[in-house]
Scaffold this motif. Structure first.
Motif, PDB file in Angstrom:
ATOM      1  N   THR A  96       0.839  -1.200   0.000  1.00 39.55           N
ATOM      2  CA  THR A  96       0.000   0.000   0.000  1.00 39.55           C
ATOM      3  C   THR A  96       0.872   1.248   0.000  1.00 39.55           C
ATOM      4  OG1 THR A  96      -1.760  -1.152   1.174  1.00 39.55           O
ATOM      5  CG2 THR A  96      -1.810   1.250   1.243  1.00 39.55           C
ATOM      6  N   ARG A  97       1.891   1.269   0.818  1.00 38.86           N
ATOM      7  CA  ARG A  97       2.786   2.419   0.865  1.00 38.86           C
ATOM      8  C   ARG A  97       3.569   2.575  -0.442  1.00 38.86           C
ATOM      9  NH1 ARG A  97       1.545   0.883   5.748  1.00 38.86           N
ATOM     10  NH2 ARG A  97       1.647   2.291   7.533  1.00 38.86           N
ATOM     11  N   LYS A  98       3.986   1.460  -1.028  1.00 36.28           N
ATOM     12  CA  LYS A  98       4.692   1.524  -2.316  1.00 36.28           C
ATOM     13  C   LYS A  98       3.786   2.109  -3.395  1.00 36.28           C
ATOM     14  CE  LYS A  98       6.656  -2.230  -3.684  1.00 36.28           C
ATOM     15  NZ  LYS A  98       7.056  -3.640  -3.867  1.00 36.28           N
ATOM     16  N   TRP A  99       2.526   1.677  -3.397  1.00 37.93           N
ATOM     17  CA  TRP A  99       1.575   2.176  -4.392  1.00 37.93           C
ATOM     18  C   TRP A  99       1.374   3.683  -4.227  1.00 37.93           C
ATOM     19  CZ3 TRP A  99      -3.395   4.275  -3.876  1.00 37.93           C
ATOM     20  CH2 TRP A  99      -4.084   4.449  -5.081  1.00 37.93           C
ATOM     21  N   LEU A 100       1.179   4.132  -2.996  1.00 40.39           N
ATOM     22  CA  LEU A 100       1.007   5.563  -2.764  1.00 40.39           C
ATOM     23  C   LEU A 100       2.263   6.336  -3.149  1.00 40.39           C
ATOM     24  CD1 LEU A 100      -0.983   5.601   0.590  1.00 40.39           C
ATOM     25  CD2 LEU A 100      -1.768   6.429  -1.628  1.00 40.39           C
ATOM     26  N   ALA A 101       3.424   5.802  -2.822  1.00 36.35           N
ATOM     27  CA  ALA A 101       4.679   6.474  -3.177  1.00 36.35           C
ATOM     28  C   ALA A 101       4.802   6.609  -4.694  1.00 36.35           C
ATOM     29  CB  ALA A 101       5.872   5.714  -2.597  1.00 36.35           C
ATOM     30  N   ARG A 102       4.408   5.575  -5.448  1.00 32.27           N
ATOM     31  CA  ARG A 102       4.450   5.649  -6.919  1.00 32.27           C
ATOM     32  C   ARG A 102       3.493   6.710  -7.431  1.00 32.27           C
ATOM     33  NH1 ARG A 102       4.641  -0.119  -6.713  1.00 32.27           N
ATOM     34  NH2 ARG A 102       2.424  -0.176  -7.127  1.00 32.27           N
ATOM     35  N   CYS A 103       2.325   6.826  -6.800  1.00 31.17           N
ATOM     36  CA  CYS A 103       1.350   7.825  -7.240  1.00 31.17           C
ATOM     37  C   CYS A 103       1.797   9.233  -6.893  1.00 31.17           C
ATOM     38  CB  CYS A 103      -0.016   7.560  -6.586  1.00 31.17           C
ATOM     39  SG  CYS A 103      -0.815   6.065  -7.156  1.00 31.17           S
ATOM     40  N   TRP A 104       2.339   9.412  -5.708  1.00 29.79           N
ATOM     41  CA  TRP A 104       2.679  10.742  -5.223  1.00 29.79           C
ATOM     42  C   TRP A 104       4.016  11.242  -5.736  1.00 29.79           C
ATOM     43  CZ3 TRP A 104       1.079  10.308   0.623  1.00 29.79           C
ATOM     44  CH2 TRP A 104      -0.309  10.230   0.697  1.00 29.79           C
TER      45      TRP A 104
END
Length: 156
Positions: A96-104
């Motif tokens: 989840t954190r990796k996904w958010l980091a990729r988006c942000w």
């Protein structure tokens, strides 16, 4: 009777600073809005629509927050565990954190590759229909004048 929070298209300077700090530490707008006395998600979105500078500040704060999430991923992955059931839960936290980091912050954490052209930006390549047709004709003429590869020669 439930009291409704004051709705303003702008955030107070304190709310603005607190929101940006929250995002820099890896928080989300929704989680910030759940804090006591914080503006709602809708109010934050209205403020962004009314103030493009705030939108840019949020984008930059989220990019910094992506770095904070990457650090959290490492801490989660490195933490010792006594229970095998923790593995799936931790994997979900990290993903989840990796996904958010990729988006942000896609420049730092994104999967996309970029192709760039190193030509002169002051002199871009421009082909109109006539130039394109002439280029295709030159390519075809050049191709017809070349000898056939060894395997394609007709038998005599």
């Amino acid at each position: 009777m439930a009291t409704e929070r004051y709705r303003s298209p702008q955030l107070s300077p304190d709310s603005r600073a607190a929101l940006l700090d929250w995002l820099r530490h890896g928080g989300t707008i929704a989680s910030y809005a759940r804090q006591p006395q914080a503006p709602t998600v809708g109010q934050i979105r209205q403020a962004c629509a009314a103030d493009p500078e705030l939108e840019g500040e949020i984008r930059r704060a989220r990019a910094e927050g992506a770095d904070a999430m990457a650090e959290e991923c490492r801490a989660i992955a490195d933490a010792p565990s006594d229970h095998p059931d923790d593995v799936a839960h931790r994997r979900l936290q990290v993903e989840t954190r990796k996904w958010l980091a990729r988006c942000w912050n896609p420049a730092a954490y994104g999967d996309a590759s970029r192709v760039t052209h190193a030509g002169d930006p002051a002199a871009p390549v421009v082909l109109d229909d006539a130039a394109r047709a002439a280029r295709i004709a030159a390519i075809l003429a050049s191709a017809q004048g070349q000898p056939a590869p060894e395997g394609d020669k007709p038998a005599s």
